[in-house]
Design a protein around this motif. Sequence first.
Motif, PDB file in Angstrom:
ATOM      1  N   LEU A 254      28.333   3.059 -47.712  1.00 53.19           N
ATOM      2  CA  LEU A 254      29.786   2.831 -47.699  1.00 53.19           C
ATOM      3  C   LEU A 254      30.079   3.718 -46.744  1.00 53.19           C
ATOM      4  CD1 LEU A 254      31.700   0.469 -49.832  1.00 53.19           C
ATOM      5  CD2 LEU A 254      30.789   0.082 -47.334  1.00 53.19           C
ATOM      6  N   PRO A 255      31.224   4.010 -45.132  1.00 51.07           N
ATOM      7  CA  PRO A 255      30.899   5.195 -44.826  1.00 51.07           C
ATOM      8  C   PRO A 255      32.656   6.325 -45.291  1.00 51.07           C
ATOM      9  CG  PRO A 255      32.564   2.977 -44.121  1.00 51.07           C
ATOM     10  CD  PRO A 255      31.609   2.175 -44.835  1.00 51.07           C
ATOM     11  N   VAL A 294      41.410   5.155 -36.845  1.00 51.22           N
ATOM     12  CA  VAL A 294      40.079   5.455 -36.686  1.00 51.22           C
ATOM     13  C   VAL A 294      39.604   4.560 -36.781  1.00 51.22           C
ATOM     14  CG1 VAL A 294      38.513   6.878 -38.264  1.00 51.22           C
ATOM     15  CG2 VAL A 294      41.276   7.913 -37.609  1.00 51.22           C
ATOM     16  N   SER A 295      40.029   3.274 -37.933  1.00 53.22           N
ATOM     17  CA  SER A 295      39.484   2.192 -38.478  1.00 53.22           C
ATOM     18  C   SER A 295      38.825   1.532 -37.409  1.00 53.22           C
ATOM     19  CB  SER A 295      39.830   1.680 -39.790  1.00 53.22           C
ATOM     20  OG  SER A 295      40.088   2.755 -41.129  1.00 53.22           O
ATOM     21  N   ALA A 365      38.149 -10.899 -41.939  1.00 53.31           N
ATOM     22  CA  ALA A 365      38.627 -10.397 -41.775  1.00 53.31           C
ATOM     23  C   ALA A 365      37.622  -9.632 -40.838  1.00 53.31           C
ATOM     24  CB  ALA A 365      39.972  -9.640 -42.351  1.00 53.31           C
ATOM     25  N   ALA A 366      37.746  -8.768 -39.391  1.00 49.58           N
ATOM     26  CA  ALA A 366      36.948  -8.060 -39.108  1.00 49.58           C
ATOM     27  C   ALA A 366      36.356  -6.888 -39.860  1.00 49.58           C
ATOM     28  CB  ALA A 366      36.990  -7.760 -37.847  1.00 49.58           C
ATOM     29  N   VAL A 367      37.820  -5.854 -40.001  1.00 51.64           N
ATOM     30  CA  VAL A 367      37.787  -5.189 -40.865  1.00 51.64           C
ATOM     31  C   VAL A 367      38.478  -5.223 -41.624  1.00 51.64           C
ATOM     32  CG1 VAL A 367      38.024  -2.471 -40.548  1.00 51.64           C
ATOM     33  CG2 VAL A 367      37.201  -4.355 -38.200  1.00 51.64           C
ATOM     34  N   PHE A 368      38.364  -4.454 -42.567  1.00 53.65           N
ATOM     35  CA  PHE A 368      39.135  -4.005 -44.248  1.00 53.65           C
ATOM     36  C   PHE A 368      39.211  -2.788 -44.936  1.00 53.65           C
ATOM     37  CE2 PHE A 368      39.053  -3.961 -49.114  1.00 53.65           C
ATOM     38  CZ  PHE A 368      40.527  -4.568 -49.192  1.00 53.65           C
ATOM     39  N   GLU A 390      29.517  -5.484 -41.636  1.00 50.64           N
ATOM     40  CA  GLU A 390      28.943  -4.792 -41.377  1.00 50.64           C
ATOM     41  C   GLU A 390      29.374  -3.071 -42.119  1.00 50.64           C
ATOM     42  OE1 GLU A 390      28.831  -3.554 -36.937  1.00 50.64           O
ATOM     43  OE2 GLU A 390      29.883  -4.715 -37.779  1.00 50.64           O
ATOM     44  N   PRO A 391      28.701  -2.669 -42.471  1.00 48.24           N
ATOM     45  CA  PRO A 391      29.385  -1.376 -43.775  1.00 48.24           C
ATOM     46  C   PRO A 391      30.636  -0.552 -42.875  1.00 48.24           C
ATOM     47  CG  PRO A 391      27.476  -1.576 -44.147  1.00 48.24           C
ATOM     48  CD  PRO A 391      27.533  -2.552 -42.713  1.00 48.24           C
ATOM     49  N   ILE A 392      30.496  -0.501 -41.357  1.00 46.19           N
ATOM     50  CA  ILE A 392      31.728   0.137 -40.732  1.00 46.19           C
ATOM     51  C   ILE A 392      32.679  -0.779 -40.483  1.00 46.19           C
ATOM     52  CG2 ILE A 392      30.758  -1.462 -38.535  1.00 46.19           C
ATOM     53  CD1 ILE A 392      32.349   2.868 -39.527  1.00 46.19           C
ATOM     54  N   SER A 393      32.766  -1.937 -41.155  1.00 39.15           N
ATOM     55  CA  SER A 393      34.021  -2.745 -41.167  1.00 39.15           C
ATOM     56  C   SER A 393      34.667  -2.958 -42.300  1.00 39.15           C
ATOM     57  CB  SER A 393      33.666  -4.462 -40.815  1.00 39.15           C
ATOM     58  OG  SER A 393      33.235  -4.610 -42.142  1.00 39.15           O
TER      59      SER A 393
END
Length: 397
Positions: A254-255, A294-295, A365-368, A390-393
């Motif tokens: 994870l990022p 940023v996310s 959700a697309a991003v969390f 994806e981990p970036i999400s």
Amino acid sequence: MHFSTYFLRKWEAELPQHNLDLPYPEGRTGRYVKFSNQIIKLGWNNVFNEVLMNAHLAYESKRAYVFQDYVWKGEYYSWARFEFLDRPPRTPLNAIISGPAAGGPWDAGDDAPRSISERWFEVVCPAKERRIINTRDIKPAIQWSMGDEIFETWRKLLLDAPEPCIEVVAPEEDRDGYVQTFDLYLWGSNRILPLWESFSKSPVSRLLGNSRIVSNPYERMLAMHVRRGDYKDACLDLAAWNSTFYSWNLLEFLPDHFEAGPGGGWGWNTPENTEKYLKHCLPSLDAIVQKVKVSKEDYIRAGLGNRTLDALYLLTNDESKWMDQLKDALRQDGWNTIRTSRDLTLDQEQTDVSMAVDMDIARRAAVFIGNGWSSFTSNIVHRRLVDGKEPISIRFY
């Protein structure tokens, strides 16, 4: 009793595995395990961790897991809480989740015994026919072992035991208060990580679903867990004990990661480290706005510009003017559609499953963006990764 609660109770009672005449490994000759040491009267996500891992352990031990109601902690329940001091509110597990852990089917062709309700356990495994395993006889030798060693110890014990009915219980008095098979000391450390590979691929995880009464979330959304209220004291405690991120939030791929600075010890920390904890555990309004920015940019960049994020959902327990200030700052940063947990109008029955609604919105959700020390965030991370997100999400403050 509300209609859907009645419906769910009836549905659970009529599960096809609740039949004494079924062939082994179900029915009267089947193999079962009930974890009576599961935590109760605590926040849902601390309970949820344990439900899933215990169900995974039962599956790997070739026993039917005994699922139980969610028993509320009084102050977490907003309806008539003082009436239930001696009889805390209970919510059927199938009102919150679905899948094998709650009595749903396994994959086609899988001959594992299906989970049964605690009510059926009383029928198929009367008290006089159970082998009782007390955690005080098992845990001391493996208390600080890695997660896979703890799991394997319990798996072998349950698998090799000849008794069809086993009940795992806690000692009446326990010095540290964490009597669960997989306890907080494990969930709150990187010792849990060796279990990720098997747990994430387990049918307990793969087939986990939402309750049939939980609504669908929005699309094209960034969801963010903004825990406030009483969390400052919790963050100070986390700093004092030099706590790592919680459970699956520690996954290395994870990022975002957290590393405390030098100094500090077991029960104390330096002022500089404490400030660093608060910066990430209880971020400022400006820090949150920047993290969202940023996310979003990182997620869109990873998709080569072919993505859109235009709705923001805040999972929060905050009821102060601070939340209004945050929403104003986010609108100024370009977010026109902003909703929070507090925008939901819920009756008593819907309140019972509000945490599942919030979780499902964050899962899809697309991003969390979550709080790395939160069990709620960790369970969302688990579900998103099992879904193939994806981990970036998946980001942390």
